[in-house]
Design a protein around this motif. Structure first.
Motif, PDB file in Angstrom:
ATOM      1  N   THR A 248       0.784  -1.082   0.015  1.00 18.38           N
ATOM      2  CA  THR A 248      -0.041   0.030   0.044  1.00 18.38           C
ATOM      3  C   THR A 248       0.908   1.170   0.113  1.00 18.38           C
ATOM      4  N   ARG A 249       1.815   1.089   0.904  1.00 15.33           N
ATOM      5  CA  ARG A 249       2.820   2.308   1.046  1.00 15.33           C
ATOM      6  C   ARG A 249       3.759   2.631  -0.388  1.00 15.33           C
ATOM      7  N   GLY A 250       4.015   1.477  -1.185  1.00 12.71           N
ATOM      8  CA  GLY A 250       4.785   1.623  -2.480  1.00 12.71           C
ATOM      9  C   GLY A 250       3.622   2.340  -3.648  1.00 12.71           C
ATOM     10  N   GLU A 251       2.301   2.218  -3.425  1.00 12.64           N
ATOM     11  CA  GLU A 251       1.546   2.477  -4.387  1.00 12.64           C
ATOM     12  C   GLU A 251       1.143   4.049  -4.326  1.00 12.64           C
ATOM     13  N   ASP A 252       1.329   4.905  -3.690  1.00 13.86           N
ATOM     14  CA  ASP A 252       1.377   6.198  -3.370  1.00 13.86           C
ATOM     15  C   ASP A 252       2.299   6.963  -2.664  1.00 13.86           C
ATOM     16  N   ALA A 253       3.280   7.290  -3.235  1.00 13.65           N
ATOM     17  CA  ALA A 253       4.418   8.105  -2.348  1.00 13.65           C
ATOM     18  C   ALA A 253       3.928   9.068  -1.845  1.00 13.65           C
ATOM     19  N   GLU A 254       2.893   9.803  -2.312  1.00 19.22           N
ATOM     20  CA  GLU A 254       2.430  11.083  -1.582  1.00 19.22           C
ATOM     21  C   GLU A 254       1.727  10.681  -0.176  1.00 19.22           C
ATOM     22  N   GLU A 255       1.191   9.539   0.021  1.00 20.90           N
ATOM     23  CA  GLU A 255       0.392   9.544   1.011  1.00 20.90           C
ATOM     24  C   GLU A 255       1.031   9.029   2.135  1.00 20.90           C
ATOM     25  N   SER A 256       0.888   9.480   3.373  1.00 19.14           N
ATOM     26  CA  SER A 256       1.497   9.039   4.408  1.00 19.14           C
ATOM     27  C   SER A 256       1.488   7.930   4.887  1.00 19.14           C
ATOM     28  N   ASP A 257       2.580   7.467   5.782  1.00 21.54           N
ATOM     29  CA  ASP A 257       2.547   6.027   6.295  1.00 21.54           C
ATOM     30  C   ASP A 257       1.471   5.648   7.089  1.00 21.54           C
ATOM     31  N   ALA A 258       0.765   6.775   7.783  1.00 18.78           N
ATOM     32  CA  ALA A 258      -0.470   6.118   8.795  1.00 18.78           C
ATOM     33  C   ALA A 258      -1.527   5.819   7.951  1.00 18.78           C
ATOM     34  N   VAL A 259      -1.670   6.720   6.791  1.00 25.45           N
ATOM     35  CA  VAL A 259      -2.744   5.982   5.795  1.00 25.45           C
ATOM     36  C   VAL A 259      -2.691   4.891   5.161  1.00 25.45           C
ATOM     37  N   ALA A 260      -1.335   4.709   4.950  1.00 22.68           N
ATOM     38  CA  ALA A 260      -1.112   3.118   4.405  1.00 22.68           C
ATOM     39  C   ALA A 260      -1.554   2.004   5.295  1.00 22.68           C
ATOM     40  N   ALA A 261      -0.867   2.410   6.700  1.00 18.12           N
ATOM     41  CA  ALA A 261      -1.351   1.342   7.842  1.00 18.12           C
ATOM     42  C   ALA A 261      -2.690   1.228   7.977  1.00 18.12           C
ATOM     43  N   ILE A 262      -3.677   2.399   8.096  1.00 15.24           N
ATOM     44  CA  ILE A 262      -5.182   2.255   8.264  1.00 15.24           C
ATOM     45  C   ILE A 262      -5.789   1.586   6.833  1.00 15.24           C
ATOM     46  N   ARG A 263      -5.290   1.647   5.707  1.00 14.74           N
ATOM     47  CA  ARG A 263      -5.827   0.817   4.637  1.00 14.74           C
ATOM     48  C   ARG A 263      -5.241  -0.432   4.649  1.00 14.74           C
ATOM     49  N   THR A 264      -4.308  -0.829   5.461  1.00 11.20           N
ATOM     50  CA  THR A 264      -4.052  -2.091   5.508  1.00 11.20           C
ATOM     51  C   THR A 264      -4.945  -2.712   6.661  1.00 11.20           C
ATOM     52  N   LEU A 265      -5.249  -2.189   7.781  1.00  8.12           N
ATOM     53  CA  LEU A 265      -6.125  -2.578   8.575  1.00  8.12           C
ATOM     54  C   LEU A 265      -7.565  -3.030   8.231  1.00  8.12           C
ATOM     55  N   VAL A 266      -8.061  -1.748   7.207  1.00  8.75           N
ATOM     56  CA  VAL A 266      -9.453  -2.044   6.622  1.00  8.75           C
ATOM     57  C   VAL A 266      -9.257  -3.412   5.887  1.00  8.75           C
ATOM     58  N   GLY A 267      -8.128  -3.669   5.170  1.00  7.01           N
ATOM     59  CA  GLY A 267      -7.927  -4.783   4.344  1.00  7.01           C
ATOM     60  C   GLY A 267      -8.293  -6.091   5.481  1.00  7.01           C
ATOM     61  N   VAL A 268      -7.441  -6.138   6.848  1.00  5.02           N
ATOM     62  CA  VAL A 268      -7.758  -7.019   7.566  1.00  5.02           C
ATOM     63  C   VAL A 268      -9.144  -6.994   7.975  1.00  5.02           C
ATOM     64  N   LEU A 269     -10.071  -6.174   8.284  1.00  5.14           N
ATOM     65  CA  LEU A 269     -11.312  -6.098   8.428  1.00  5.14           C
ATOM     66  C   LEU A 269     -12.129  -7.127   7.228  1.00  5.14           C
ATOM     67  N   ARG A 270     -11.781  -6.434   6.085  1.00  6.73           N
ATOM     68  CA  ARG A 270     -12.445  -7.122   4.877  1.00  6.73           C
ATOM     69  C   ARG A 270     -12.376  -8.552   4.712  1.00  6.73           C
ATOM     70  N   ALA A 271     -11.003  -8.871   5.108  1.00  9.33           N
ATOM     71  CA  ALA A 271     -10.791 -10.301   4.979  1.00  9.33           C
ATOM     72  C   ALA A 271     -11.035 -11.367   6.149  1.00  9.33           C
ATOM     73  N   THR A 272     -11.733 -10.864   7.213  1.00 10.08           N
ATOM     74  CA  THR A 272     -11.471 -11.602   8.534  1.00 10.08           C
ATOM     75  C   THR A 272     -12.645 -12.729   8.363  1.00 10.08           C
ATOM     76  N   GLN A 273     -12.079 -13.845   9.013  1.00 11.94           N
ATOM     77  CA  GLN A 273     -12.991 -15.020   9.070  1.00 11.94           C
ATOM     78  C   GLN A 273     -13.770 -15.024  10.575  1.00 11.94           C
ATOM     79  N   THR A 274     -13.316 -14.408  11.260  1.00 12.82           N
ATOM     80  CA  THR A 274     -13.930 -14.562  12.602  1.00 12.82           C
ATOM     81  C   THR A 274     -15.314 -13.969  12.546  1.00 12.82           C
ATOM     82  N   SER A 275     -16.197 -14.344  13.650  1.00 10.88           N
ATOM     83  CA  SER A 275     -17.667 -14.464  13.616  1.00 10.88           C
ATOM     84  C   SER A 275     -18.124 -13.572  14.826  1.00 10.88           C
TER      85      SER A 275
END
Lengths: 315, 315
Positions: free
Chosen positions: A11-38
């Protein structure tokens, strides 16, 4: 959890203008989306685990400059998601909760992306026509404030400190905005301060008491500015508000993995000069008393208002 | 007058441990010895001419770091010689006067050579056992203070700033004295100040009001030390007392030939970044309020005592 780290780096590599914090949040949204827990508890644990894996990895590889903002953003995000999740009435299907959370997570990330624009919309007015600004370190928030001020027709000069190579990057960007710059050595901040009207600094993180964690050299610059009665403004997105509360510089480096202070252990008197790699200290902590105002996406705040905003975020 | 400059350069090359001011005085004693004039006024003119030639040459070639101490020493020396010469009773043969002046000139030079030892004999006692000292820039006077403290059995650590390459030279010397050192970036003075007990600085020159002209970066260091309530000591031979009285940093560079400020003329807004050569500012001026005490060959003085001593020198 290494896939979290890989996702973050991608995520970080995709947009150099984006801050690292935004990349981290996008990563966590990805975790939300992929979760198998119930269960919500399971989800919360999963997010915390992902954030911890990310933190661990950054602590080892990247140092304070990436760790501090990523850590702060993850904390705020997890707190936000957990609050929404626990607010759902009992009996709502978990899949429905999850859909809402992913939506809200994306909104959260978009808000982060826009926060730099928003703080610049408040901050640029503080760049007076005909003034001389001093900046230190590479900050996209500061650059956006200056870009906007120039676009609004303000004429000003910028004195840029070398800051271990960041200075020439900043000077290049400013040149594209048509802003005249002067690149000076870090040691020359005292010499040039008498010509400066305003100091504008970025932030790696803001601490609970309204202090500033930023590129090493920020503390001397803020102290010298104060001694010359020059205002010191900090441009920082609210996702950089953190619950760190360092009382000393040493505590700061411990929070960031303590890489700097490994040296302390071996600081036994020895006649050989311990030639410290000069770049080993990357950040310093500036107490709130040296900061005049903060430009944030929540508005222009005094340092003490940071604690109030943090209380709102975490209440 | 180019032979004066050549004589200065030769004297300077003979002993690298000797300060530039001493080399300048030896050069002026040479002028005394070789003079063909037969009047005191002629002699005084010749000395002034030689000093001016030296100053002119240094202004163009060497910058502040050599100019300031040489200028101060020449002023004091010429004043000293003229006073002796005019004190002779009327009717004494000029050759006799000249012989005395050469003798006294040599004594003056020897006193200069010893002044570093003498100030160190006062200064080393301020190096507390178990303390951490911070130094900035290459100063033989500071090194002598620290060498003597170490020789007297004081144990202490020294944090040395990079100071454009001077730091590693200083660290090497300290290693020879068995003193443990830590070399840090100029920007890290804020980060490390909380560990420092005492700051000890050298001097290129002391100003009429007790201020300090020294290696660029001295001013921020002194301000940061003051903000942390750490004492700032300056080790300076009394021949560095000068009649300069800069009110701003800019006036300082004008006194030293204005090399730095040529830039000002062309500081018209232009979109191209004016990439200032980072090393172009060599010295800064620190106001006396940031200095705790001065170690000099006349004793340990407060900054305000410098004016008193100057009045004595020139009365």
């Amino acid at each position: 959890m290494t896939d979290v780290v890989a996702a973050f780096e991608q995520t970080r590599g995709e947009d150099a203008e984006e801050s690292d914090a935004v990349a981290a949040i996008r990563t966590l949204v990805g975790v939300l989306r992929a979760t198998q827990t119930s269960t919500i508890v399971g989800l919360s644990d999963e997010l915390r685990g992902a954030a911890e894996a990310l933190r661990e990895s950054l602590r080892e590889t990247s140092g304070m400059r990436v760790f501090v903002p990523v850590n702060a953003a993850c904390e705020v995000f997890i707190n936000y998601v957990t609050r929404i999740a626990t607010d759902f009435p009992v009996g709502v299907a978990f899949d429905q909760v999850k859909t809402v959370l992913v939506q809200r997570g994306e909104i959260f990330a978009e808000r982060l992306v826009k926060s730099r624009d928003r703080l610049a919309s408040f901050g640029w007015k503080f760049v007076q026509d005909g003034s001389v600004i001093m900046v230190h370190g590479f900050s996209r928030a500061v650059l956006e404030v200056l870009r906007r001020a120039a676009a609004q027709g303000r004429n000003f000069d910028v004195i840029v400190t070398a800051a271990g190579g960041d200075g020439s990057k900043v000077a290049d960007r400013l040149a594209h905005f048509g802003v005249p710059t002067l690149l000076v050595a870090d040691a020359a901040i005292g010499y040039f301060m008498e010509r400066v009207d305003t100091v504008i600094l970025g932030a790696e993180g803001l601490t609970e008491n309204g202090g500033l964690i930023n590129h090493v050299g920020t503390l001397p610059l803020a102290i010298v500015a104060r001694a010359h009665n020059k205002p010191v403004y900090v441009a920082a997105e609210s996702f950089k508000f953190s619950r760190l509360f360092p009382l000393t510089q040493k505590e700061l480096s411990e929070a960031g993995g303590g890489r700097v202070d490994k040296r302390d252990a071996e600081e036994t008197p020895s006649p050989a000069p311990k030639l410290e790699p000069l770049g080993s200290v990357t950040s310093d902590y500036t107490a709130p008393e040296y900061i005049t105002l903060m430009f944030t996406d929540l508005g222009v705040l005094t340092p003490s208002a940071v604690s109030d905003e943090l209380i709102k975020l975490y209440q």
